[in-house]
Write a protein that holds these residues in place. Structure first.
Motif, PDB file in Angstrom:
ATOM      1  N   UNK A 451      39.027  73.171 -12.493  1.00 22.08           N
ATOM      2  CA  UNK A 451      38.243  74.142 -11.731  1.00 22.08           C
ATOM      3  C   UNK A 451      38.696  74.200 -10.280  1.00 22.08           C
ATOM      4  N   UNK A 452      38.079  75.110  -9.531  1.00 22.89           N
ATOM      5  CA  UNK A 452      38.361  75.281  -8.107  1.00 22.89           C
ATOM      6  C   UNK A 452      37.061  75.548  -7.377  1.00 22.89           C
ATOM      7  N   UNK A 453      37.004  76.658  -6.623  1.00 21.40           N
ATOM      8  CA  UNK A 453      35.782  77.227  -6.054  1.00 21.40           C
ATOM      9  C   UNK A 453      35.274  76.541  -4.789  1.00 21.40           C
ATOM     10  N   UNK A 454      35.301  75.217  -4.702  1.00 25.57           N
ATOM     11  CA  UNK A 454      34.584  74.528  -3.633  1.00 25.57           C
ATOM     12  C   UNK A 454      35.461  74.140  -2.445  1.00 25.57           C
ATOM     13  N   UNK A 455      36.739  74.488  -2.449  1.00 25.42           N
ATOM     14  CA  UNK A 455      37.624  74.365  -1.285  1.00 25.42           C
ATOM     15  C   UNK A 455      37.926  72.925  -0.886  1.00 25.42           C
ATOM     16  N   UNK A 456      38.035  72.048  -1.859  1.00 19.17           N
ATOM     17  CA  UNK A 456      38.567  70.710  -1.650  1.00 19.17           C
ATOM     18  C   UNK A 456      39.043  70.204  -2.999  1.00 19.17           C
ATOM     19  N   UNK A 487      38.784  75.317   4.642  1.00 13.75           N
ATOM     20  CA  UNK A 487      38.403  74.098   3.929  1.00 13.75           C
ATOM     21  C   UNK A 487      36.895  73.866   4.042  1.00 13.75           C
ATOM     22  N   UNK A 488      36.329  73.226   3.013  1.00 12.00           N
ATOM     23  CA  UNK A 488      34.914  72.854   3.004  1.00 12.00           C
ATOM     24  C   UNK A 488      34.758  71.544   2.220  1.00 12.00           C
ATOM     25  N   UNK A 489      33.496  71.112   2.088  1.00 13.77           N
ATOM     26  CA  UNK A 489      33.168  69.988   1.236  1.00 13.77           C
ATOM     27  C   UNK A 489      33.231  68.640   1.943  1.00 13.77           C
ATOM     28  N   UNK A 490      32.975  67.579   1.141  1.00 19.30           N
ATOM     29  CA  UNK A 490      32.713  67.596  -0.309  1.00 19.30           C
ATOM     30  C   UNK A 490      31.261  67.919  -0.633  1.00 19.30           C
ATOM     31  N   UNK A 491      31.051  68.449  -1.831  1.00 22.68           N
ATOM     32  CA  UNK A 491      29.710  68.742  -2.326  1.00 22.68           C
ATOM     33  C   UNK A 491      29.126  67.518  -3.030  1.00 22.68           C
ATOM     34  N   UNK A 492      27.797  67.484  -3.114  1.00 17.50           N
ATOM     35  CA  UNK A 492      27.129  66.406  -3.819  1.00 17.50           C
ATOM     36  C   UNK A 492      27.160  66.680  -5.326  1.00 17.50           C
ATOM     37  N   UNK A 493      27.087  65.611  -6.095  1.00 14.36           N
ATOM     38  CA  UNK A 493      27.066  65.700  -7.554  1.00 14.36           C
ATOM     39  C   UNK A 493      25.646  65.570  -8.075  1.00 14.36           C
ATOM     40  N   UNK A 507      38.716  68.751   3.849  1.00 11.78           N
ATOM     41  CA  UNK A 507      39.034  68.945   5.250  1.00 11.78           C
ATOM     42  C   UNK A 507      37.792  69.229   6.075  1.00 11.78           C
ATOM     43  N   UNK A 508      37.964  69.461   7.356  1.00  9.41           N
ATOM     44  CA  UNK A 508      36.838  69.853   8.198  1.00  9.41           C
ATOM     45  C   UNK A 508      36.352  71.245   7.807  1.00  9.41           C
TER      46      UNK A 508
END
Length: 554
Positions: A451-456, A487-493, A507-508
Motif C-alpha cells: 500500500x501507499x497513501x500515508x506519505x512514509x 512527507x507526513x507521518x507516521x500514523x498510529x496503528x 519525514x517532517x
C-alpha cells in the motif's frame, strides 16, 4: 532480470507468426472504429505531422499480453510495431526478426487523443521493443518513439515443469523484480527542473524493475501547483506550471491536464517507456478523502457534487492509465467506465490483485457502526476471495490503495478502514475481517499486502496473538510513498487486527522531495523458484532503508 535467453526460439518463431491474428483480435480502437480514414479535404494537407506530446507507455503486462498506450497531437490512429529483443538488448535478425504490427482505431479529442491497443498471444518471458507512431488523416506517419517491455514468465517457467530446459535455467529466467509507491505531485510539489524533475522515478527506473505498481494518487487533482512555493525550511521550490494545474480540477479538461502535466516529467517518461505500470486510483485523482454522494464544503470549488467530479476524474484516469480490462478491451473502445479492480497474472509465482478501495467506499463516519459498512463492496470482496482461492501462483500480492491498520482521520470521521478503537471489528473493519477469515478458512498461503497513501514507509506485521479479532492467519503489509509529494507521518496503528510496526520512517510534515531523503518506494524480488519474496524500502536517492526476506509458506 528477464530476457530472451529464457525463451525457446522455436516458440518465438511460432509466436511471430501470430501477427495477423493479434492484429485482428488485439487492436482495439480508443474511439469508435472508423472503416475509412476520416479525410476532411484540402485543408488537412497543410496540417503538421502528428507528435507524441506525452510519450508512450505499457501496462498490465502478463505472460502473454500487454496494453500499449500513447497520446498524439491530433486526430489519428496509433501504429505499434513489436520486435523481439535478444539478451543483449538488440533486435533479433534473420528469421527471428519478424515484426508484429498493430493498429488502433481513429482517436480524437473524445479521448484527449489517447489510444490503447491490447497486444495478445505474445510469448512469455520475452523482451519486446515497441515503435509507436500515429498516422494522420492524410495517411502520413508522424513522430516515432520507442519503448520496451518484458512479458512475465510462463506458468511452467520456474516450477520445474518446463520441457526441454534445465530447471536451474528456468529458475533464473523466472525471477521477477517490481517496484511500488504512491503519491505523485502532491502538496504543491510538481516538476522542479532545478533538482532534475521527479527524481524518485529515476531512482525506481535505476533498479530495472519488470513492472511498477502505482498504488494510487497518480495525480493530485485537488492540489494547485504554483510557480513557486516556500518549503518548511524556508527554501523556495520552483515548479513548471500549466494552466490546468493552477487550480483545483473541475472540468474534464482540467482533470486531463493533471495527467498531461505529470507526463511532462522526463524521469516519469523514461520509466514508463521501459517499465509497464499497474495503476490503481485513490482519492486525489478526484479530491481529498472523497466518498460517493459527498457534497463538498470547499470554496475553491464551483462544482461541489463529488459524484460529478469523480466521473470526470475517473474518465481522465482511464484515458491516461494503460489499464486492461477484458470487457472494456474486447467489446468496446477501451475507455468504458468498467471496473477498476483486476488481477494481473505474472507466471507461476506471482499474481497481483489490484483493488479499488474508492468506488464502493461508504461515507467517512467514525467507523463505530455495529453493522458492516463498505470499503470494497460485496461484489469486489467476493471476487477477491474467489480469485485468491483459485490462484495457482506461489505469491498473491494484494495492492490495497488504503492501508489496513493505520488510523487516517478525516475531520471527525475516518478515511481508511481503522476506527481508532482497539476492540472487536466495527464498520469497515467487519468487511476486512471477512476477507482475513476467508484467507484462513481456505488456507490461502503467501498473501502479502502492499500500500501507499500515508506519505512514509513502513513494515507492519499482523498477528492474531496481539489482536482483538483473532480468526485470521499472520501476514505482512508494507507501505511506501510518497514519490514526489510532501512527507507526513507516521500514523498510529489500530489494534483490532494486531498490527506491529516492525519498521517505519517518516519525514517532517510537508517535507520536501528536494533531497530525496523523505521520498520512498518499495522494491520486491521474487525468487525464480518462488522460495522467497524479498521486500526493500528505498528512498529516492536509492538508499535501502529496510529489508525483509519472506520465505514461502508451504
Amino acid at each position: 532480470m528477464n530476457n530472451l535467453s529464457g525463451v525457446d526460439r522455436r516458440t518465438l518463431v511460432k509466436s511471430a507468426l501470430i501477427t495477423s491474428a493479434v492484429a485482428a483480435s488485439g487492436a482495439i480502437a480508443a474511439s469508435s472504429p472508423a472503416l475509412a480514414s476520416p479525410y476532411t479535404g484540402a485543408a488537412s494537407l497543410v496540417s503538421r505531422r502528428l507528435t507524441l506530446p506525452s510519450r508512450v507507455a505499457t501496462g498490465d503486462v502478463t505472460s502473454e499480453s500487454a496494453v500499449l498506450w500513447a497520446r498524439t497531437s491530433g486526430t489519428g490512429r496509433l501504429h505499434a510495431t513489436l520486435r523481439v529483443l535478444d539478451a543483449d538488448g538488440s533486435a533479433l535478425r534473420g528469421r527471428f526478426a519478424r515484426a508484429i504490427r498493430l493498429t488502433s482505431g481513429w482517436v480524437t479529442d473524445a479521448t484527449d487523443h489517447t489510444a490503447k491497443i491490447m497486444a495478445k498471444d505474445l510469448p512469455a518471458n520475452t523482451r519486446f521493443e515497441v515503435t509507436y507512431s500515429f498516422e494522420d488523416e492524410n495517411g502520413r506517419m508522424g513522430e516515432a518513439q520507442k519503448g520496451s517491455f518484458t512479458t512475465a514468465p510462463g506458468a511452467g517457467i520456474g516450477n520445474g515443469r518446463s520441457k526441454g530446459k534445465a530447471k536451474g535455467r528456468d529458475v533464473e529466467t523466472a525471477a521477477q523484480r517490481f517496484v511500488w509507491t504512491a503519491d505523485t505531485a502532491g502538496q504543491g510539489y510538481g516538476i522542479n527542473p532545478e533538482i532534475g524533475g521527479m527524481r524518485g522515478y529515476a531512482a525506481m527506473h535505476a533498479v530495472k524493475p519488470d513492472f511498477f505498481l502505482h498504488s494510487g494518487d497518480t495525480v493530485y487533482a485537488d492540489g494547485p501547483i504554483s510557480a513557486t512555493m516556500k518549503e518548511p525550511n524556508g527554501d523556495i521550490w520552483h515548479n513548471l506550471v500549466t494552466e490546468e494545474v493552477s487550480k483545483v480540477a473541475e472540468t474534464l479538461n482540467e482533470f486531463r491536464g493533471r495527467h498531461r502535466y505529470n507526463m511532462m516529467d522526463e524521469n516519469l517518461r523514461a520509466m514508463y517507456a521501459e517499465v509497464p505500470v499497474i495503476a490503481q486510483w485513490d482519492d486525489h485523482e478526484t479530491t481529498n478523502n472523497w466518498w460517493s454522494g459527498e457534497v463538498l464544503d470547499d470554496p475553491r470549488y464551483t462544482v461541489r457534487d463529488v459524484n460529478t467530479l469523480a466521473a470526470r476524474g475517473r474518465r481522465a484516469w482511464q484515458e491516461y492509465m494503460p489499464i486492461a480490462d477484458t470487457k472494456a478491451l474486447t467489446r468496446g473502445t477501451g475507455f468504458e467506465p468498467d471496473r477498476i479492480y483486476r488481477k494481473i497474472e505474472r507466471g507461476a509465482h506471482l499474481d497481483i490483485f489490484a483493488l479499488d478501495m474508492r468506488t464502493f467506499k461508504g461515507e467517512n463516519t467514525d467507523g463505530l457502526e455495529t453493522h458492516e459498512t463498505d470499503i470494497l463492496g460485496e461484489t469486489q470482496l467476493q471476487w477477491l476471495i474467489k480469485g485468491l482461492r483459485q490462484s495457482k501462483a506461489t505469491w498473491k500480492v494484494i495492492g490495497n490503495d488504503l492501508p489496513l491498520g493505520l488510523i487516517v482521520p478525516d475531520g471527525k470521521g475516518q478515511e481508511s478502514i481503522s476506527n481508532a478503537e482497539n476492540g472487536k471489528p466495527l464498520g469497515r473493519e467487519l468487511q476486512l475481517a471477512r476477507l482475513l477469515k476467508a484467507i484462513k478458512d481456505y488456507d490461502i498461503k503467501n498473501v502479502v499486502f502492499l500500500t501507499g497513501d500515508v506519505h512514509y514507509c513502513a513494515a507492519h506485521h499482523y498477528s492474531p496473538e496481539r489482536a482483538a479479532f483473532k480468526d485470521f492467519k499472520p501476514f505482512w503489509e508494507f507501505v511506501a510513498g510518497p514519490i514526489n509529494a510532501g512527507a507526513f507521518g507516521p500514523n498510529k496503528l489500530d489494534g483490532t487486527f494486531g498490527p506491529k510496526a516492525v519498521f517505519e520512517k517518516a519525514g517532517p510534515v510537508m517535507g520536501s522531495p528536494r533531497n530525496g531523503e523523505w521520498q520512498f518506494f518499495g522494491q520486491v524480488d521474487v525468487a525464480g523458484d518462488g522460495s522467497t519474496f524479498t521486500v526493500k524500502l528505498v528512498n529516492a536517492n536509492g538508499d535501502v532503508q529496510y529489508t525483509n526476506v519472506l520465505p514461502r509458506e508451504r
